[in-house]
Design a protein around this motif. Structure first.
Motif, PDB file in Angstrom:
ATOM      1  N   ASN A  34      11.318  66.409  35.214  1.00  0.00           N
ATOM      2  CA  ASN A  34      11.853  67.778  35.130  1.00  0.00           C
ATOM      3  C   ASN A  34      12.646  67.707  33.683  1.00  0.00           C
ATOM      4  OD1 ASN A  34      11.951  69.434  37.672  1.00  0.00           O
ATOM      5  ND2 ASN A  34      12.331  67.089  38.248  1.00  0.00           N
ATOM      6  N   GLY A  35      13.055  66.888  33.061  1.00  0.00           N
ATOM      7  CA  GLY A  35      13.848  66.708  31.634  1.00  0.00           C
ATOM      8  C   GLY A  35      12.907  66.557  30.601  1.00  0.00           C
ATOM      9  N   VAL A  36      11.885  65.786  30.425  1.00  0.00           N
ATOM     10  CA  VAL A  36      11.126  65.604  29.569  1.00  0.00           C
ATOM     11  C   VAL A  36      10.343  67.015  29.001  1.00  0.00           C
ATOM     12  CG1 VAL A  36       9.221  64.392  28.486  1.00  0.00           C
ATOM     13  CG2 VAL A  36      10.816  63.138  29.664  1.00  0.00           C
ATOM     14  N   PRO A  37       9.738  67.898  29.881  1.00  0.00           N
ATOM     15  CA  PRO A  37       9.364  68.910  29.480  1.00  0.00           C
ATOM     16  C   PRO A  37      10.031  69.703  28.800  1.00  0.00           C
ATOM     17  CG  PRO A  37       8.588  68.159  31.780  1.00  0.00           C
ATOM     18  CD  PRO A  37       9.585  67.323  31.514  1.00  0.00           C
ATOM     19  N   ALA A  38      11.322  69.762  29.284  1.00  0.00           N
ATOM     20  CA  ALA A  38      12.288  70.772  28.705  1.00  0.00           C
ATOM     21  C   ALA A  38      12.670  70.272  27.309  1.00  0.00           C
ATOM     22  CB  ALA A  38      13.912  70.622  29.534  1.00  0.00           C
ATOM     23  N   ILE A  39      12.939  68.917  27.200  1.00  0.00           N
ATOM     24  CA  ILE A  39      13.125  68.642  25.634  1.00  0.00           C
ATOM     25  C   ILE A  39      11.788  68.924  25.119  1.00  0.00           C
ATOM     26  CG2 ILE A  39      13.143  66.228  24.324  1.00  0.00           C
ATOM     27  CD1 ILE A  39      14.396  65.177  26.541  1.00  0.00           C
ATOM     28  N   GLY A  40      10.601  69.030  25.487  1.00  0.00           N
ATOM     29  CA  GLY A  40       9.614  69.421  24.465  1.00  0.00           C
ATOM     30  C   GLY A  40       9.512  71.166  24.309  1.00  0.00           C
ATOM     31  N   LYS A  41      10.110  71.817  25.148  1.00  0.00           N
ATOM     32  CA  LYS A  41      10.266  73.286  25.043  1.00  0.00           C
ATOM     33  C   LYS A  41      11.347  73.503  23.983  1.00  0.00           C
ATOM     34  CE  LYS A  41       9.022  74.460  29.671  1.00  0.00           C
ATOM     35  NZ  LYS A  41       9.517  75.025  30.971  1.00  0.00           N
ATOM     36  N   ILE A  42      12.496  73.059  24.098  1.00  0.00           N
ATOM     37  CA  ILE A  42      13.359  73.097  23.187  1.00  0.00           C
ATOM     38  C   ILE A  42      13.324  72.303  21.866  1.00  0.00           C
ATOM     39  CG2 ILE A  42      16.079  72.733  22.576  1.00  0.00           C
ATOM     40  CD1 ILE A  42      16.180  72.574  25.819  1.00  0.00           C
ATOM     41  N   GLY A  43      12.404  71.236  22.019  1.00  0.00           N
ATOM     42  CA  GLY A  43      12.436  70.591  20.625  1.00  0.00           C
ATOM     43  C   GLY A  43      13.201  69.168  20.498  1.00  0.00           C
ATOM     44  N   LYS A  52      25.019  73.042  18.282  1.00  0.00           N
ATOM     45  CA  LYS A  52      25.765  74.202  19.126  1.00  0.00           C
ATOM     46  C   LYS A  52      25.000  74.212  20.453  1.00  0.00           C
ATOM     47  CE  LYS A  52      26.170  77.196  14.977  1.00  0.00           C
ATOM     48  NZ  LYS A  52      26.229  78.476  14.371  1.00  0.00           N
ATOM     49  N   TRP A  53      25.629  74.444  21.411  1.00  0.00           N
ATOM     50  CA  TRP A  53      25.371  74.574  22.678  1.00  0.00           C
ATOM     51  C   TRP A  53      25.702  76.085  23.318  1.00  0.00           C
ATOM     52  CZ3 TRP A  53      22.697  71.801  26.364  1.00  0.00           C
ATOM     53  CH2 TRP A  53      22.869  72.162  27.635  1.00  0.00           C
ATOM     54  N   LYS A  54      24.638  77.159  23.534  1.00  0.00           N
ATOM     55  CA  LYS A  54      24.777  78.553  23.795  1.00  0.00           C
ATOM     56  C   LYS A  54      23.840  78.679  24.815  1.00  0.00           C
ATOM     57  CE  LYS A  54      27.250  79.869  19.542  1.00  0.00           C
ATOM     58  NZ  LYS A  54      27.489  80.578  18.486  1.00  0.00           N
ATOM     59  N   PRO A  55      23.991  78.424  26.136  1.00  0.00           N
ATOM     60  CA  PRO A  55      22.772  78.737  26.772  1.00  0.00           C
ATOM     61  C   PRO A  55      22.227  80.329  26.906  1.00  0.00           C
ATOM     62  CG  PRO A  55      24.395  77.388  27.815  1.00  0.00           C
ATOM     63  CD  PRO A  55      25.066  77.892  26.692  1.00  0.00           C
ATOM     64  N   SER A  56      23.309  80.917  26.713  1.00  0.00           N
ATOM     65  CA  SER A  56      22.941  82.380  26.796  1.00  0.00           C
ATOM     66  C   SER A  56      22.175  82.940  25.668  1.00  0.00           C
ATOM     67  CB  SER A  56      24.354  83.144  26.693  1.00  0.00           C
ATOM     68  OG  SER A  56      24.859  83.110  25.387  1.00  0.00           O
ATOM     69  N   ASN A  57      21.904  82.217  24.571  1.00  0.00           N
ATOM     70  CA  ASN A  57      21.000  82.414  23.523  1.00  0.00           C
ATOM     71  C   ASN A  57      19.968  81.562  23.429  1.00  0.00           C
ATOM     72  OD1 ASN A  57      22.808  84.449  22.661  1.00  0.00           O
ATOM     73  ND2 ASN A  57      23.840  83.187  21.414  1.00  0.00           N
ATOM     74  N   ASP A  58      19.775  80.643  24.495  1.00  0.00           N
ATOM     75  CA  ASP A  58      18.596  79.718  24.388  1.00  0.00           C
ATOM     76  C   ASP A  58      18.817  78.678  23.478  1.00  0.00           C
ATOM     77  OD1 ASP A  58      17.554  80.580  26.772  1.00  0.00           O
ATOM     78  OD2 ASP A  58      16.066  81.414  25.716  1.00  0.00           O
ATOM     79  N   ILE A  59      20.156  78.336  23.124  1.00  0.00           N
ATOM     80  CA  ILE A  59      20.301  77.263  22.123  1.00  0.00           C
ATOM     81  C   ILE A  59      20.858  76.072  22.867  1.00  0.00           C
ATOM     82  CG2 ILE A  59      21.454  76.611  20.001  1.00  0.00           C
ATOM     83  CD1 ILE A  59      21.701  79.628  19.350  1.00  0.00           C
ATOM     84  N   PHE A  60      20.203  74.869  22.705  1.00  0.00           N
ATOM     85  CA  PHE A  60      20.654  73.749  23.409  1.00  0.00           C
ATOM     86  C   PHE A  60      20.761  72.742  22.502  1.00  0.00           C
ATOM     87  CE2 PHE A  60      18.447  76.616  26.542  1.00  0.00           C
ATOM     88  CZ  PHE A  60      19.273  76.817  27.314  1.00  0.00           C
ATOM     89  N   GLY A  61      21.947  72.330  21.990  1.00  0.00           N
ATOM     90  CA  GLY A  61      22.067  70.987  21.100  1.00  0.00           C
ATOM     91  C   GLY A  61      23.230  70.121  21.732  1.00  0.00           C
ATOM     92  N   ARG A 253      18.967  75.227  33.306  1.00  0.00           N
ATOM     93  CA  ARG A 253      18.923  74.087  34.240  1.00  0.00           C
ATOM     94  C   ARG A 253      18.093  73.050  33.795  1.00  0.00           C
ATOM     95  NH1 ARG A 253      16.221  72.595  38.679  1.00  0.00           N
ATOM     96  NH2 ARG A 253      17.385  71.602  40.560  1.00  0.00           N
ATOM     97  N   GLU A 254      16.908  73.260  33.160  1.00  0.00           N
ATOM     98  CA  GLU A 254      15.946  71.942  32.763  1.00  0.00           C
ATOM     99  C   GLU A 254      16.916  71.394  31.568  1.00  0.00           C
ATOM    100  OE1 GLU A 254      12.271  73.733  31.681  1.00  0.00           O
ATOM    101  OE2 GLU A 254      11.801  74.324  33.667  1.00  0.00           O
ATOM    102  N   ALA A 255      17.404  71.973  30.846  1.00  0.00           N
ATOM    103  CA  ALA A 255      18.221  71.300  29.568  1.00  0.00           C
ATOM    104  C   ALA A 255      19.282  70.694  30.155  1.00  0.00           C
ATOM    105  CB  ALA A 255      18.733  72.431  28.779  1.00  0.00           C
ATOM    106  N   LEU A 256      19.800  70.825  31.391  1.00  0.00           N
ATOM    107  CA  LEU A 256      21.000  69.734  31.780  1.00  0.00           C
ATOM    108  C   LEU A 256      20.508  68.763  32.582  1.00  0.00           C
ATOM    109  CD1 LEU A 256      23.311  72.713  33.805  1.00  0.00           C
ATOM    110  CD2 LEU A 256      23.699  71.503  31.507  1.00  0.00           C
ATOM    111  N   ILE A 257      19.203  69.027  33.108  1.00  0.00           N
ATOM    112  CA  ILE A 257      18.585  67.824  33.554  1.00  0.00           C
ATOM    113  C   ILE A 257      18.125  66.981  32.364  1.00  0.00           C
ATOM    114  CG2 ILE A 257      16.450  66.892  35.110  1.00  0.00           C
ATOM    115  CD1 ILE A 257      16.563  69.570  36.603  1.00  0.00           C
TER     116      ILE A 257
END
Length: 283
Positions: A34-43, A52-61, A253-257
């Motif tokens: 569940n976590g590795v695909p999310a890392i691939g989507k985000i980069g 920056k961590w702003k889930p409302s803007n789909d920014i997950f650092g 949720r995937e980014a948290l996993i």
């Protein structure tokens, strides 16, 4: 009949061992699936090195959380390990029998105190004390380090004391016979002989510190920024997960996993380093 009982118990032990291994495997499979695909989507770089961590803007650092987890764990180890080591030496070599049992019971009781109780203690005592002495809000990385340093004490003390007691008494007596003082015999003969056990205790303490959640949430300030000092509010990897998992959906949720995957990799690296050190010592 005895042969049958032995076979049955062997099967029971085998099932128990396989269950433990299976549980770890299932946890790994769930996290990575569940976590590795999310890392691939985000980069991978945006996820691991983003500030920056702003889930409302789909920014997950998660770089601020990684740095905070390392700093808080390092601070807890720097504060807790020396105290735990000296306490272990006292209990193993100096403690009078009259106070040993109450002291041992107290330390074991510390290990059983829920983390939320430690969090309340830190929020009511440590945070106001830091606010009074240094100013600011008091909820800071320093508060988290002090509280975690207290929480890892029973783990490190118990394992370290056992390691010191496992050293043959002949080492100590031989050192005294050669003219060394009691303190030199303990710190330069017995402690090096118990180095493997002490390293194991420190690794367990690191695992407890880096994996702690509720107590850190209550005293650390929970700011998703790279800390610029000991009095800055921080958010660790575990805090980030517990604060947002309740309402997270989809990529959030995937980014948290995926954050849990990074935390899991940290734990694996720590254990791997310990295994390498132990194998070098054995060779």
């Amino acid at each position: 009949m005895n042969h049958f009982k032995e076979k049955a118990m062997k099967c029971v032990f085998l099932i128990a061992a396989c269950t433990s291994v299976l549980a770890v495997f299932l946890i790994c499979a769930f996290l990575f699936a569940n976590g590795v695909p999310a890392i691939g989507k985000i980069g991978p770089l945006k996820f691991l090195l983003g500030t920056k961590w702003k889930p409302s803007n789909d920014i997950f650092g998660i770089l601020p959380m990684i740095v905070a987890s390392i700093y808080v764990t390092a601070g807890a180890i720097l504060l807790g390990v020396p105290i735990a080591l000296f306490t272990s030496v006292f209990m193993a070599r100096y403690c009078p029998k009259k106070i040993y049992r109450p002291l041992k019971s107290g330390i074991e009781l510390m290990a059983g105190v829920p983390s939320i109780v430690y969090g309340f203690f830190g929020l009511i005592l440590i945070v106001p004390l830091i606010r009074q002495i240094f100013g600011g809000t008091g909820t800071s990385m320093l508060a988290a380090c002090v509280l975690l340093g207290m929480m890892i004490l029973p783990t490190i003390i118990g394992v370290t004391e056992s390691a010191i007691r496992s050293v043959p008494e002949s080492y100590y007596e031989g050192s005294l016979a050669l003219g060394a003082t009691k303190e030199r015999s303990i710190f330069f003969v017995m402690l090096p002989a118990a180095k493997s056990g002490i390293l194991a205790a420190v690794v367990l303490g690191i695992g407890r510190a880096i994996g702690e959640t509720m107590a850190v949430v209550m005293v650390a300030g929970n700011q998703a920024i790279i800390p610029d000092g000991m009095f800055s509010g921080v958010r660790t990897l575990t805090s980030n997960i517990v604060l947002e998992m309740g309402y997270a959906t989809d990529l959030h949720r995937e980014a948290l996993i995926a954050t849990a995957v990074v935390l899991f990799v940290f734990i694996l690296m720590i254990n791997l380093c310990f295994a390498v050190l132990k194998s070098k010592e054995e060779r």
